[in-house]
Design an enzyme around this catalytic site. Sequence first.
Site, PDB file in Angstrom:
ATOM      1  N   LYS A  93       0.405  -0.091  -9.251  1.00  0.00           N
ATOM      2  CA  LYS A  93       0.236   1.003  -8.378  1.00  0.00           C
ATOM      3  C   LYS A  93       1.614   2.250  -8.422  1.00  0.00           C
ATOM      4  CE  LYS A  93      -3.007  -0.142  -4.628  1.00  0.00           C
ATOM      5  NZ  LYS A  93      -3.437  -1.640  -4.952  1.00  0.00           N
ATOM      6  N   GLU A 115      -3.180   7.512   2.739  1.00  0.00           N
ATOM      7  CA  GLU A 115      -3.675   6.645   3.733  1.00  0.00           C
ATOM      8  C   GLU A 115      -3.628   5.351   2.681  1.00  0.00           C
ATOM      9  OE1 GLU A 115      -5.822   8.030   1.613  1.00  0.00           O
ATOM     10  OE2 GLU A 115      -6.364   6.519   0.464  1.00  0.00           O
ATOM     11  N   SER A 380      -2.400  -7.255 -12.508  1.00  0.00           N
ATOM     12  CA  SER A 380      -2.137  -6.211 -12.208  1.00  0.00           C
ATOM     13  C   SER A 380      -0.906  -6.071 -11.101  1.00  0.00           C
ATOM     14  CB  SER A 380      -3.355  -5.609 -11.222  1.00  0.00           C
ATOM     15  OG  SER A 380      -3.872  -6.266 -10.317  1.00  0.00           O
TER      16      SER A 380
HETATM   17  C1  LIG Z   1      -4.235  -2.055  -5.220  1.00  0.00           C
HETATM   18  C2  LIG Z   1      -4.324  -3.363  -6.006  1.00  0.00           C
HETATM   19  C3  LIG Z   1      -5.662  -3.506  -6.774  1.00  0.00           C
HETATM   20  C4  LIG Z   1      -7.068  -2.753  -6.722  1.00  0.00           C
HETATM   21  O1  LIG Z   1      -6.664  -1.457  -7.172  1.00  0.00           O
HETATM   22  P1  LIG Z   1      -7.335  -0.879  -8.407  1.00  0.00           P
HETATM   23  O2  LIG Z   1      -7.398   0.521  -8.156  1.00  0.00           O
HETATM   24  O3  LIG Z   1      -8.939  -1.457  -8.476  1.00  0.00           O
HETATM   25  O4  LIG Z   1      -6.577  -1.212  -9.611  1.00  0.00           O
HETATM   26  C5  LIG Z   1      -5.478  -4.605  -7.796  1.00  0.00           C
HETATM   27  N1  LIG Z   1      -4.436  -5.438  -7.772  1.00  0.00           N
HETATM   28  C6  LIG Z   1      -3.216  -5.258  -7.193  1.00  0.00           C
HETATM   29  C7  LIG Z   1      -2.314  -6.078  -7.441  1.00  0.00           C
HETATM   30  C8  LIG Z   1      -3.131  -4.202  -6.142  1.00  0.00           C
HETATM   31  O5  LIG Z   1      -2.140  -3.993  -5.594  1.00  0.00           O
END
Ligand SMILES: *Cc1c(COP(=O)(O)O)cnc(C)c1O
Length: 400
Positions: A93, A115, A380
């Site tokens: 993010k 938000e 992610s």
């Molecule tokens: C917020 C988040 C997601 C989901 O958000 P996307 O916009 O779909 O990528 C996925 N993995 C992590 C670790 C997150 O914090």
Amino acid sequence: MTYLKTTPTREGFFGSYGGAVLPPPLEPHFAEIREAYDRISKSADFIRELRYIRTHFQGRPTPVSYLRNLSDLCGGAQIYAKREDLNHTGAHKLNHCMAEGLLAKFMGKTKLMAETGAGQHGVALATAAAYFGMECEIHMGEIDIAKEAPNVTRMKLLGATVVPVSFGGRSLKEAVDSCFESYIAQADHALFAIGSVVGPHPFPMMVRNFQHVVGVEAREQFLDMTGELPDMVAACVGGGSNAMGIFSGFIEDDVALYGVEPAGTSSNLGDHAASIAYGEDGDIHGFRTIVLKDAKGEPAPVHTVASGLDYPGVGPEHAHLHRSGRVTYTTADDTEALKAFFELSRREGIIPALESAHAVAFAMREARANPGKSILVNLSGRGDKDIDYVTETFGFGEAL
Ligand SMILES: *Cc1c(COP(=O)(O)O)cnc(C)c1O
């Protein structure tokens, strides 16, 4: 790079999805953001400063790791991970939050607003605000504030003001409404910073382009490590920003792309958050996409063990890539994600976010069926935020 240059259209359409349906008071502010993004994001000064931030603050490039033990366990394809868990603040993010903060700085703004649901976007944006010396205002439902205390503490430590939202369901949807209202009154000096590839144009395009670095790095690193491109690339899909980041690096290649939605506990409405698998065309939060709707046609309640994936819609580009067939969308349920969470921790020394564990679960499932192939997973985020919940609820996975 034809695809990225021509998608979306000037009006923000990905095929028939996307666009911007705005209440009249927001229209001039979104026009300002569109104009600023077009003018500033391609300038040499902006690109130079963003590169500096990525290297010296975020810790980019993040590596690609070969998951030897997990690959051996599954006995088929070779599994690799792009390590966005090693990005500062522990998830992808920050890639778009730092860029949104930099855009705000170039626009002469002094405040970032958003938000947040589980608080991950709020923490990333508060980090960016601290770095740029800006004010930060985060709207969060009272229910989420009670559930996500550590993230509320983080935001406050980072200097953000957390505004509790006490009307309606007191959760993410109300936080969006509350934040939009507050933003209209402050738009002369504040930038609204959306947390995924969702919302009205230009956000789905802007956030994708800020996440593109993930795919660009991963493609080069994978080539460097193996001499070829991966056969398959997979990512979890909530709003879809980490998925668009890695997919966009391979979209012109002969590489199979897989988006993994959360199938929760069952296929009944309310038990999952798999919008593409079970939803239909509709409008949500000012744009057209595929939406999970209840009997009244309103966005439906959703469930998944990974709170970062619980959104009853999906970024418009994913709806488009699903209809065009370029990306295959599939699901992993809570149990599969939890098993992947434990296996990756134990076998590779990497505790993944529960969100990312959905993509790992997909890779483990597909590896068995694809000997000789390679699968690159976008990891992610890291799972430190999830360990208390997971171990209190599921122990160390003995019963899964
Ligand atoms: C917020 C988040 C997601 C989901 O958000 P996307 O916009 O779909 O990528 C996925 N993995 C992590 C670790 C997150 O914090």
